[in-house]
Design a protein around this motif. Structure first.
Motif, PDB file in Angstrom:
ATOM      1  N   LEU A  92       0.738  -1.026  -0.009  1.00  0.00           N
ATOM      2  CA  LEU A  92      -0.118   0.481   0.058  1.00  0.00           C
ATOM      3  C   LEU A  92       1.054   1.740  -0.090  1.00  0.00           C
ATOM      4  O   LEU A  92       2.216   1.240   0.378  1.00  0.00           O
ATOM      5  CB  LEU A  92      -1.180  -0.370   1.172  1.00  0.00           C
ATOM      6  N   SER A  93       0.481   2.408  -0.189  1.00  0.00           N
ATOM      7  CA  SER A  93       0.973   3.724  -0.219  1.00  0.00           C
ATOM      8  C   SER A  93       0.973   4.087   1.416  1.00  0.00           C
ATOM      9  O   SER A  93      -0.059   3.993   1.852  1.00  0.00           O
ATOM     10  CB  SER A  93      -0.080   4.641  -1.019  1.00  0.00           C
ATOM     11  N   PRO A  94       1.946   4.834   2.018  1.00  0.00           N
ATOM     12  CA  PRO A  94       2.199   4.915   3.145  1.00  0.00           C
ATOM     13  C   PRO A  94       0.748   5.593   3.676  1.00  0.00           C
ATOM     14  O   PRO A  94       0.291   7.107   3.127  1.00  0.00           O
ATOM     15  CB  PRO A  94       3.331   6.283   3.421  1.00  0.00           C
ATOM     16  N   GLY A  95       0.167   5.724   5.025  1.00  0.00           N
ATOM     17  CA  GLY A  95      -1.005   6.196   5.321  1.00  0.00           C
ATOM     18  C   GLY A  95      -2.469   5.806   4.229  1.00  0.00           C
ATOM     19  O   GLY A  95      -3.286   6.850   4.957  1.00  0.00           O
ATOM     20  N   ALA A  96      -2.526   5.291   4.022  1.00  0.00           N
ATOM     21  CA  ALA A  96      -3.546   4.413   2.791  1.00  0.00           C
ATOM     22  C   ALA A  96      -4.552   4.146   4.082  1.00  0.00           C
ATOM     23  O   ALA A  96      -3.958   3.436   4.266  1.00  0.00           O
ATOM     24  CB  ALA A  96      -2.922   3.920   1.286  1.00  0.00           C
ATOM     25  N   PRO A  97      -5.524   4.633   3.812  1.00  0.00           N
ATOM     26  CA  PRO A  97      -7.018   3.900   4.107  1.00  0.00           C
ATOM     27  C   PRO A  97      -7.447   2.805   3.351  1.00  0.00           C
ATOM     28  O   PRO A  97      -7.869   2.590   1.703  1.00  0.00           O
ATOM     29  CB  PRO A  97      -7.950   5.269   3.415  1.00  0.00           C
ATOM     30  N   VAL A  98      -7.943   2.068   4.400  1.00  0.00           N
ATOM     31  CA  VAL A  98      -8.795   0.951   3.846  1.00  0.00           C
ATOM     32  C   VAL A  98      -9.042   0.031   4.200  1.00  0.00           C
ATOM     33  O   VAL A  98      -9.640   0.410   6.241  1.00  0.00           O
ATOM     34  CB  VAL A  98      -6.932  -0.696   3.222  1.00  0.00           C
ATOM     35  N   THR A  99     -10.057  -1.187   3.947  1.00  0.00           N
ATOM     36  CA  THR A  99     -11.173  -1.918   4.610  1.00  0.00           C
ATOM     37  C   THR A  99     -10.768  -3.608   4.549  1.00  0.00           C
ATOM     38  O   THR A  99     -10.720  -3.707   3.567  1.00  0.00           O
ATOM     39  CB  THR A  99     -12.445  -1.445   4.513  1.00  0.00           C
ATOM     40  N   LEU A 100     -10.489  -3.916   5.204  1.00  0.00           N
ATOM     41  CA  LEU A 100     -10.704  -5.208   5.613  1.00  0.00           C
ATOM     42  C   LEU A 100     -11.716  -5.664   6.195  1.00  0.00           C
ATOM     43  O   LEU A 100     -12.485  -5.542   6.795  1.00  0.00           O
ATOM     44  CB  LEU A 100      -9.332  -5.629   6.448  1.00  0.00           C
ATOM     45  N   ARG A 101     -12.282  -6.743   4.916  1.00  0.00           N
ATOM     46  CA  ARG A 101     -13.146  -7.665   5.365  1.00  0.00           C
ATOM     47  C   ARG A 101     -12.313  -9.158   5.403  1.00  0.00           C
ATOM     48  O   ARG A 101     -12.526  -9.902   4.747  1.00  0.00           O
ATOM     49  CB  ARG A 101     -14.231  -7.257   4.279  1.00  0.00           C
ATOM     50  N   ALA A 102     -13.731  -9.992   6.316  1.00  0.00           N
ATOM     51  CA  ALA A 102     -13.765 -11.869   6.674  1.00  0.00           C
ATOM     52  C   ALA A 102     -14.724 -12.222   5.804  1.00  0.00           C
ATOM     53  O   ALA A 102     -15.587 -11.754   6.622  1.00  0.00           O
ATOM     54  CB  ALA A 102     -12.781 -11.638   7.320  1.00  0.00           C
ATOM     55  N   VAL A 103     -14.931 -13.576   5.324  1.00  0.00           N
ATOM     56  CA  VAL A 103     -15.755 -13.430   5.059  1.00  0.00           C
ATOM     57  C   VAL A 103     -15.902 -15.134   5.252  1.00  0.00           C
ATOM     58  O   VAL A 103     -14.985 -15.959   4.419  1.00  0.00           O
ATOM     59  CB  VAL A 103     -16.463 -13.471   3.473  1.00  0.00           C
TER      60      VAL A 103
END
Length: 439
Positions: free
Chosen positions: A48-59
């Motif tokens: 990722l880019s430094p400081g990048a916002p992401v959402t992790l999902r588990a299914v």
């Protein structure tokens, strides 16, 4: 509907191609990729880019195909990495530093029936988990951003070499799980509560950790009684005799572990059966519940339920915590299990936010009776913030579940972090206790 669409996509039901970072490929690692269900998972995102916002999902999906999911928001560190062992969630289904949060928070997808438990009925099948990384921060009810990476793992309930033997020995029914190797192994009888049937996932994990474990149903299975109308301790005695005499089982006696109704049955077993020398009571009662219990010329009546004391919330969730009569009322003394007569060792495990019944109060009362009789072979572990269903570690948190008998959602209590940490801590303490007293 937005959440339903997003979760179908997350489950791999839509053919959304992975999107890459502008600088380098984004990847997510989930380890171990194949491991026992009581092992901790390590989730790590790179690229990722430094400081990048992401959402992790588990299914994940249960054996009937019902989908469960969870989500949490993170920001990449200075190297473009999100490591769930280091970083805390900024929002979503949980917040803060919970390395196992994605697994703990799994709950039915919005298009599924609510209050369903993610629980394995077939221990031969692994639970397959998918972890997805989405661009930006999205909330549980919102459509997630572009898919950046996807990882998978499987959670096993049987270690390599563990044998499962379906049991029809005299009147006894169930499944015997034997660890690999010659043995002998410490023997444990494993029982659950008033859902009935054969429940194997804890026994299979105990066998994977070196115990000869007998998953013992006592109603609503094969030719056993269809409902809890009466209990005969001779059935449980026959199971204890079988396990004690098994050539793979060593030591001077066997242990028993029970949850809910299975816990007070465990206390009755160690009280009256000399071959049972160690008992683990999880979220149990100090009195006999549900139906009368007889053994030879002894009968212990059942503590009564008063359904008029049940509270129903606006969302139609039933709070039954006050329904059981008070076992400490002198009028109910004949329902108490005379554990002071037992010669073995006790481990009581309770959650202080148990809303199924007052297991913390009951455990303290049991300990007081042991103390008054001069016994010291007991330990009480009480977990603040934990609810009723204290399962092996990594089991998803389920504060409300539909009762099999009543067919309505029952409040179990607890708070996600405290409850799941109690599951992790108690699992090792259970194994230590059983090893200590069954060697």
């Amino acid at each position: 509907m937005l959440r339903a669409v997003s979760r179908c996509a997350a489950a791999g039901l839509c053919s959304t191609p992975a999107v890459l970072s502008t600088h380098r490929p984004v990847c997510v690692s989930v380890s171990p990729q194949s491991g026992l269900a009581d092992e901790e998972l390590h989730v790590r995102v790179q690229g990722l880019s430094p400081g990048a916002p992401v959402t992790l999902r588990a299914v994940a999906a249960d054996e009937q195909g019902c989908l469960f999911d969870s989500c949490a928001q993170y920001e990449a560190d200075g190297s473009g990495c999100v490591d769930l062992r280091r970083e805390g969630s900024l929002g979503g289904d949980y917040s803060g530093g919970l390395p196992m949060g994605l697994l703990w928070a799994l709950s039915p997808c919005v298009m599924e029936a609510p209050y369903r438990r993610l629980q394995r009925s077939s221990v031969h099948e692994a639970l397959r988990l998918e972890v997805l990384v989405h661009r930006g921060h999205s909330h549980p009810e919102a459509l997630p951003g572009a898919l950046l990476a996807k990882g998978r793992c499987e959670r096993l309930f049987l270690a390599p070499g563990v044998r499962r033997i379906r049991l029809r020995e005299g009147a006894v029914r169930g499944s015997l799980f034997l660890p690999p190797g010659e043995g002998p192994f410490p023997g444990v009888i494993d029982m659950f509560g008033d859902d009935g049937g054969l429940v194997e996932y804890r026994s299979s994990l105990l066998a994977s950790r070196g115990f000869a474990s007998l998953a013992l149903p006592y109603f609503a299975f094969e030719d056993l009684p269809p409902a809890m109308t009466e209990f005969h301790l001779e059935y449980f005695e026959e199971a204890a005799n079988f396990l004690t005499r098994h050539p793979k089982v060593g030591g001077s006696g066997v242990g028993v572990i029970g949850s809910g109704k299975g816990a007070d049955l465990a206390l009755s077993m160690i009280t009256f059966l000399p071959q049972v020398i160690a008992a683990v009571s999880i979220s149990g009662c100090c009195a006999n519940t549900a139906a009368p219990l007889s053994y030879k010329d002894i009968t212990i009546p059942a503590l009564a339920y008063n359904m008029s004391r049940v509270k129903i919330s606006q969302s139609a969730v039933f709070d039954v915590s006050e329904a059981l009569d008070d076992p400490l009322d002198p009028a109910n003394s004949q329902c108490l299990i005379p554990i002071e007569k037992a010669q073995g060792s006790f481990l009581f495990i309770v959650g202080e936010d148990d809303r199924n019944w007052k297991s913390s109060v009951y455990a303290k009362a049991a300990v007081s009776r042991l103390q008054e009789s001069g016994k010291s072979t007991y330990n009480l572990i009480s977990y603040p913030g934990a609810g009723h269903r204290i399962d092996p570690p990594c089991s998803p948190f389920c504060p409300v579940a539909v009762d099999r008998v009543l067919g309505v959602p029952i409040l179990s209590g607890g708070e996600l972090k405290a409850h799941c940490q109690a599951q992790e801590d108690s699992w090792q303490k259970i194994q230590d206790f059983l090893h200590t007293h069954l060697q």
